[in-house]
Design a protein around this motif. Structure first.
Motif, PDB file in Angstrom:
ATOM      1  N   ARG A 111      23.613  12.725 -23.322  1.00 43.83           N
ATOM      2  CA  ARG A 111      22.590  13.768 -23.473  1.00 43.83           C
ATOM      3  C   ARG A 111      22.656  14.385 -24.870  1.00 43.83           C
ATOM      4  O   ARG A 111      21.633  14.624 -25.510  1.00 43.83           O
ATOM      5  N   SER A 112      23.849  14.634 -25.353  1.00 38.78           N
ATOM      6  CA  SER A 112      24.019  15.218 -26.672  1.00 38.78           C
ATOM      7  C   SER A 112      23.552  14.264 -27.771  1.00 38.78           C
ATOM      8  O   SER A 112      22.945  14.685 -28.751  1.00 38.78           O
ATOM      9  N   ALA A 113      23.817  12.982 -27.590  1.00 34.88           N
ATOM     10  CA  ALA A 113      23.450  11.995 -28.603  1.00 34.88           C
ATOM     11  C   ALA A 113      21.939  11.887 -28.783  1.00 34.88           C
ATOM     12  O   ALA A 113      21.456  11.568 -29.870  1.00 34.88           O
ATOM     13  N   VAL A 114      21.193  12.168 -27.724  1.00 33.77           N
ATOM     14  CA  VAL A 114      19.732  12.089 -27.802  1.00 33.77           C
ATOM     15  C   VAL A 114      19.172  13.155 -28.744  1.00 33.77           C
ATOM     16  O   VAL A 114      18.185  12.912 -29.437  1.00 33.77           O
ATOM     17  N   SER A 115      19.818  14.313 -28.792  1.00 31.42           N
ATOM     18  CA  SER A 115      19.271  15.408 -29.584  1.00 31.42           C
ATOM     19  C   SER A 115      20.091  15.746 -30.835  1.00 31.42           C
ATOM     20  O   SER A 115      19.679  16.589 -31.625  1.00 31.42           O
ATOM     21  N   ASN A 116      21.234  15.090 -31.013  1.00 33.21           N
ATOM     22  CA  ASN A 116      22.102  15.433 -32.126  1.00 33.21           C
ATOM     23  C   ASN A 116      22.473  14.163 -32.888  1.00 33.21           C
ATOM     24  O   ASN A 116      23.164  13.299 -32.359  1.00 33.21           O
ATOM     25  N   ALA A 158      22.619   1.044 -22.675  1.00 34.98           N
ATOM     26  CA  ALA A 158      22.151   2.404 -22.967  1.00 34.98           C
ATOM     27  C   ALA A 158      20.902   2.729 -22.147  1.00 34.98           C
ATOM     28  O   ALA A 158      20.755   3.847 -21.645  1.00 34.98           O
ATOM     29  N   GLY A 159      20.016   1.752 -22.002  1.00 35.10           N
ATOM     30  CA  GLY A 159      18.818   1.964 -21.184  1.00 35.10           C
ATOM     31  C   GLY A 159      19.170   2.235 -19.734  1.00 35.10           C
ATOM     32  O   GLY A 159      18.596   3.122 -19.091  1.00 35.10           O
ATOM     33  N   LEU A 160      20.125   1.468 -19.225  1.00 35.40           N
ATOM     34  CA  LEU A 160      20.582   1.683 -17.852  1.00 35.40           C
ATOM     35  C   LEU A 160      21.192   3.079 -17.706  1.00 35.40           C
ATOM     36  O   LEU A 160      20.915   3.795 -16.731  1.00 35.40           O
TER      37      LEU A 160
END
Length: 199
Positions: A111-116, A158-160
């Motif tokens: 979750r953090s990697a998506v926005s940071n 990552a998609g999974l």
């Protein structure tokens, strides 16, 4: 009074300074180019102190991304058995970790990697150097193809992870690991060992 045994916890400020320097080094230079000596210099400590707190560079890296599992222990499970089932075993092993109690830390990191962007770089380095490279290097593949093969596998994994644990898309979110390994595993297998051209 009983004496405490084992390694003392040490100064939390020193430990945090090392982690901060390591996160910056791994994010800026990547796992391979970052050195314990450079991390120690940035943290203002002796390299021996980095080893004292974290052991190896791999263990330090794992601490920076807060991954509670050691890929060195998981990859042999993926590689055990026939080469033609590596894709399915990789998916099954991934699900076993992410469905376990330690999976919550992995979901938080995703979750953090998506926005940071900084977290995204650390996660990318972790996947490439600690997981995918360890798998593809053992499959006797054309070295020129291994970066693409590893990246293609990452798209599936990552998609999974996104669909099952973050977005919670049904029926993927509640599907059994056996179902997902049987259906996604062959695609991962093709990315690992199948032909990459369209001919």
């Amino acid at each position: 009074m009983a004496r405490r045994t084992g390694r003392r916890p040490g100064n939390p400020d020193t430990r945090e300074a090392i982690l901060t320097a390591a996160r910056a080094a791994f994010a800026d230079r990547g796992f391979d180019a970052a050195s314990i000596r450079a991390i120690a210099t940035a943290a203002g400590v002796d390299p021996a102190l980095v080893h004292h707190y974290f052991g190896t560079k791999e263990e330090l890296f794992r601490a920076t991304v807060a991954i509670p599992v050691d890929p060195a222990e998981l990859v042999p499970r993926v590689l055990a058995g026939g080469r033609d089932e590596v894709g399915e075993r990789l998916v099954r092993t991934f699900l076993a970790v992410w469905d376990s109690p330690v999976g919550t830390a992995a979901v938080a990191l995703l979750r953090s990697a998506v926005s940071n962007q900084w977290t995204a770089r650390l996660l990318r380095e972790f996947l490439v150097t600690q997981v995918l490279r360890r798998v593809v290097e053992q499959l006797d593949l054309d070295p020129a193809e291994t970066p693409l093969r590893g990246a293609l596998v990452a798209t599936q994994i990552a998609g999974l992870a996104m669909m099952r644990y973050v977005i919670r898309l049904e029926p993927v979110a509640s599907a059994s690991p056996d179902t997902l390994a049987a259906t996604i595993g062959p695609t991962v297998q093709r990315y690992l060992t199948g032909p990459l051209d369209s001919a």
